[in-house]
Design an enzyme around this catalytic site. Sequence first.
Site, short mmCIF file in Angstrom:
data_model
loop_
_atom_site.label_atom_id
_atom_site.label_comp_id
_atom_site.label_asym_id
_atom_site.label_seq_id
_atom_site.Cartn_x
_atom_site.Cartn_y
_atom_site.Cartn_z
N LYS A 233 49.14 41.90 33.79
CA LYS A 233 49.30 40.71 34.64
C LYS A 233 50.03 39.59 33.90
O LYS A 233 50.62 38.71 34.53
CB LYS A 233 47.93 40.22 35.11
CG LYS A 233 47.25 41.14 36.11
CD LYS A 233 45.85 40.67 36.45
CE LYS A 233 45.15 41.63 37.42
NZ LYS A 233 43.74 41.27 37.68
N GLY B 205 46.17 48.23 32.39
CA GLY B 205 45.31 47.47 33.29
C GLY B 205 45.77 46.04 33.42
O GLY B 205 46.97 45.74 33.37
N SER B 206 44.83 45.12 33.54
CA SER B 206 45.16 43.73 33.85
C SER B 206 45.86 42.98 32.74
O SER B 206 46.33 41.85 32.95
CB SER B 206 43.90 42.97 34.25
OG SER B 206 43.41 43.45 35.49
N VAL B 207 45.95 43.55 31.54
CA VAL B 207 46.76 42.92 30.50
C VAL B 207 48.20 42.78 30.99
O VAL B 207 48.91 41.83 30.65
CB VAL B 207 46.71 43.74 29.19
CG1 VAL B 207 47.64 43.16 28.14
CG2 VAL B 207 45.29 43.80 28.66
#
Length: 580
Positions: A303, A299-301
């Site tokens: 990013k 997921g957004s980790v």
Amino acid sequence: MRKKRRIQWTGAIIFILMLGLLMRLAEIQLFFTESFSKLDINLIQESVKQRTEEVVISDGRGEFLDRNGQALLTKEQPAVILFPFLQYDLPRLQQTASILEMEEDELKKQLTETKKPLILKDDITKKKLKDINDMKYSGVYGVYMKEKDKKRLALHTLGFTSENPELLRKRYPDKKELSIRTEIGTFGLESTFDEFLLPEQDTKLLYHVDGRGNPLFGMDVKYTAEAHSFYPLQVQTTIDEDMQAEMEKVLKEQGVEKGGAVLLDIESSSVLAMASTPNVTSKNRHEARNYMLTAIAPGSVFKTAVLAAAIEKNLDQPQTMYDCRKNLYGEPEGKQAVLNLTDSFSESCNYTFATLAERLIQTDDQIIEKTAAKLGLLDRAGWEGDVYHKQHFKQFDREETGSVWGDKRDKHVKKAIAQTAIGQKNVKTTPLQIANMMATIARGGERKEVKIAEKVLYQNGTTMLSFQNKRPEGGSIDRYTAQKLQKFLRQVVTSDKGTGRRFQDLPYDVAGKSGTAQTGSQDKKGNPLYHKWFAGYFPVEKPKYALVVVHLDETSGRAKTNDAFYDIVKKVNEIEKKQT
């Protein structure tokens, strides 16, 4: 005539069967007594065992120690071992009962009701052991038995052993002396370090019996033990027993039913604690899986990796604004506002990173995977190298690698780029890789392989071999990029709208990144399921710990990731105060 032929054929068949039986008996009793069947069973040894009663005090297998030298899997239990023939020696029986503070009749009853040695463990003190052994009677022994701890820690990480004769012979074809009943490591560190931990000889008390269980050669009990001061070997891990225990307790209390956590020492990039749920039991061992070593959507980790690439490509301009009222695909959604890059990262704006990823690929269509590799998200994070006579030795069992693109053509598909930018589509990383990424950033960009074993020790405490800190092959992010990432990660916690604002009141200053990945599955009520992450490091000024917590396959409202992260950080602080 026909009757005569039938008799002849019957006789021939009986002769052939008898001949086959005789040949089989010859194989068993004459030709292959020490290496019967493909498992090389020693029939002489096995026949002796059938007429032997024994009490194993220690199975002779090597041990895992925590970083302070404490045994992790076993404990020494004081015990008194009484052989059944004690019941016939009334003076000794009376003396034994007196030492153990038992009624003589009760002790005799217990001995009468068993054909096997009687083991007493309750209320056995050091004084009782001394008094028992001072009797110097061959039927009574006071010992410290080495037993597997029922409250074992780090079960997924340390692993387990089992009897597997076929695997034993396949793995160790030259070790004919090993009994087929020898347990070998089949999961976790028990498996990877199995060759070092194999028993040389067990420690036991034994005596021979007849078919009725009575002594065969009088009342002579033999004590067998390994006399070698170097074996069995011990593997000293980097695990902190206190931190491991508290981590497992927090995960259970917070209801993280599937997932886990991993805590690293940043300076050495070594594992202080690693826990995976659900726990392993005797019934589900065949399904055992350490999720901390399993590649899953971050997921957004992820990013963080896209941001690192943007910094290196000078696309992190503070004046650039992004319309976060749009969703991942640029469609109006209205949930957020127009944000700069810092706020986009702290509030986890998907539109910003979809836009950045598209721009990055236009400049270099390999930039995202290159940066992910520099942060250690593609190759295995664990320590690998040549050890002793073993080449490409891996400390971690069944550790998976990461990935970014499943199909190179996705780099030309806008929606695929957008999904990749937020850690979905084909992006997969392990929690251990993510923890090591955080440690790398906290160290200023220096990559290291993660260790969970520090050294292998001889029984007398001297070192057989050490695992030195290693830098993996390939490049790393530069110090400037790491320093900028540190500021962005800290903003996630300090910002009033940051996804990590929950951690503002912790005893340590925390920096980190949250993540939510859609799984495409639903629960029984039709609610979508997610993987929920939080990854970070602390204290910010002098980074010491990197921590990742992940809760898998949970609805958004039920995930306990942040609660578990919060509690683990508090427990680390409490333990650190006690240890200093």
